[in-house]
Design a protein around this motif. Structure first.
Motif, PDB file in Angstrom:
ATOM      1  N   PHE A 165       2.402   0.530  -0.572  1.00  0.00           N
ATOM      2  CA  PHE A 165       1.028   0.021  -0.553  1.00  0.00           C
ATOM      3  C   PHE A 165       0.924  -1.450  -0.947  1.00  0.00           C
ATOM      4  N   GLN A 166       2.048  -2.126  -1.169  1.00  0.00           N
ATOM      5  CA  GLN A 166       2.005  -3.541  -1.561  1.00  0.00           C
ATOM      6  C   GLN A 166       1.303  -4.427  -0.522  1.00  0.00           C
ATOM      7  N   PRO A 167       1.566  -4.295   0.775  1.00  0.00           N
ATOM      8  CA  PRO A 167       0.825  -5.114   1.746  1.00  0.00           C
ATOM      9  C   PRO A 167      -0.681  -4.835   1.717  1.00  0.00           C
ATOM     10  N   HIS A 168      -1.060  -3.582   1.489  1.00  0.00           N
ATOM     11  CA  HIS A 168      -2.472  -3.206   1.393  1.00  0.00           C
ATOM     12  C   HIS A 168      -3.124  -3.910   0.194  1.00  0.00           C
ATOM     13  N   ALA A 175       0.312   5.207   3.550  1.00  0.00           N
ATOM     14  CA  ALA A 175       0.207   6.643   3.276  1.00  0.00           C
ATOM     15  C   ALA A 175       1.339   7.431   3.919  1.00  0.00           C
ATOM     16  N   PHE A 176       1.821   6.968   5.057  1.00  0.00           N
ATOM     17  CA  PHE A 176       2.867   7.705   5.761  1.00  0.00           C
ATOM     18  C   PHE A 176       4.252   7.087   5.587  1.00  0.00           C
ATOM     19  N   ASP A 177       4.358   6.068   4.746  1.00  0.00           N
ATOM     20  CA  ASP A 177       5.650   5.429   4.484  1.00  0.00           C
ATOM     21  C   ASP A 177       6.483   6.320   3.564  1.00  0.00           C
ATOM     22  N   THR A 178       7.786   6.315   3.758  1.00  0.00           N
ATOM     23  CA  THR A 178       8.668   7.125   2.912  1.00  0.00           C
ATOM     24  C   THR A 178       9.121   6.377   1.668  1.00  0.00           C
ATOM     25  N   PRO A 206       8.678   4.356  -2.016  1.00  0.00           N
ATOM     26  CA  PRO A 206       7.847   4.673  -3.183  1.00  0.00           C
ATOM     27  C   PRO A 206       6.424   4.113  -3.009  1.00  0.00           C
ATOM     28  N   VAL A 207       5.459   4.781  -3.639  1.00  0.00           N
ATOM     29  CA  VAL A 207       4.048   4.436  -3.455  1.00  0.00           C
ATOM     30  C   VAL A 207       3.770   2.968  -3.769  1.00  0.00           C
ATOM     31  N   GLU A 208       4.291   2.478  -4.875  1.00  0.00           N
ATOM     32  CA  GLU A 208       4.035   1.073  -5.243  1.00  0.00           C
ATOM     33  C   GLU A 208       4.529   0.113  -4.168  1.00  0.00           C
ATOM     34  N   GLU A 209       5.661   0.434  -3.587  1.00  0.00           N
ATOM     35  CA  GLU A 209       6.238  -0.426  -2.549  1.00  0.00           C
ATOM     36  C   GLU A 209       5.501  -0.285  -1.212  1.00  0.00           C
ATOM     37  N   GLN A 256      -6.792  -3.916   7.001  1.00  0.00           N
ATOM     38  CA  GLN A 256      -6.631  -3.224   5.725  1.00  0.00           C
ATOM     39  C   GLN A 256      -6.568  -1.704   5.920  1.00  0.00           C
ATOM     40  N   PHE A 257      -7.377  -1.184   6.812  1.00  0.00           N
ATOM     41  CA  PHE A 257      -7.319   0.252   7.120  1.00  0.00           C
ATOM     42  C   PHE A 257      -5.968   0.604   7.740  1.00  0.00           C
ATOM     43  N   TYR A 258      -5.478  -0.249   8.617  1.00  0.00           N
ATOM     44  CA  TYR A 258      -4.173  -0.028   9.237  1.00  0.00           C
ATOM     45  C   TYR A 258      -3.069   0.006   8.174  1.00  0.00           C
ATOM     46  N   LEU A 259      -3.116  -0.953   7.248  1.00  0.00           N
ATOM     47  CA  LEU A 259      -2.091  -1.008   6.199  1.00  0.00           C
ATOM     48  C   LEU A 259      -2.181   0.196   5.255  1.00  0.00           C
TER      49      LEU A 259
END
Length: 142
Positions: free
Chosen positions: A37-40, A27-30, A32-35, A19-22
């Motif tokens: 953090f979906q795996p998290h 956080a560093f994915d380009t 959109p935020v909703e997309e 979960q910390f990894y995800l």
């Protein structure tokens, strides 16, 4: 059944590390935020389910009350993650309070990890003792 509880607790600990990894990946994915953090979020829901199952399994296995209580505490702490997220979202990212409150999300995640590590350690010790034996040793008085 006690060994199964230990295994489930260890699986839960691995899931929290993932979960910390995800979270870091999101956080560093380009995207959109909703997309991003979906795996998290999905793994967070699985962690909540596993924590609940662990609590029930510990009770069925007749683990010590403290261990059952710690497993229940994990359920509450994981639910608290959603509360922290919603409070931070309500305060907004534009205000100074939103990010500060959201920082509690990571700290609570560390607390969750520590509690689960304690459960793994204690349940492992208990599962290694024979069924009829007490789980704590008493020193004879001199």
């Amino acid at each position: 059944m006690r060994k199964a509880c230990t295994g489930l607790a260890a699986l839960l600990l691995v899931a929290v590390v993932a979960q910390f990894y995800l979270a870091a990946g999101g956080a560093f994915d380009t995207a959109p935020v909703e997309e991003s953090f979906q795996p998290h979020r999905t793994l967070g829901n699985l962690i909540l389910f596993l924590a609940f199952v662990l609590t029930v399994a510990a009770a069925v296995a007749r683990m010590p009350g403290r261990l059952i209580g710690l497993a229940g505490l994990v359920v509450g702490l994981v639910l608290g993650q959603s509360v922290i997220r919603e409070v931070a979202r309500a305060l907004g990212a534009d205000s100074s309070a939103g990010p500060v409150v959201f920082g509690l999300h990571a700290i609570n995640g560390l607390v969750i990890m520590a509690v689960i590590a304690t459960i793994v350690r204690r349940s492992h010790r208990i599962s290694r003792t024979p069924s009829g034996q007490p789980t704590a040793t008493v020193r004879p008085s001199s």
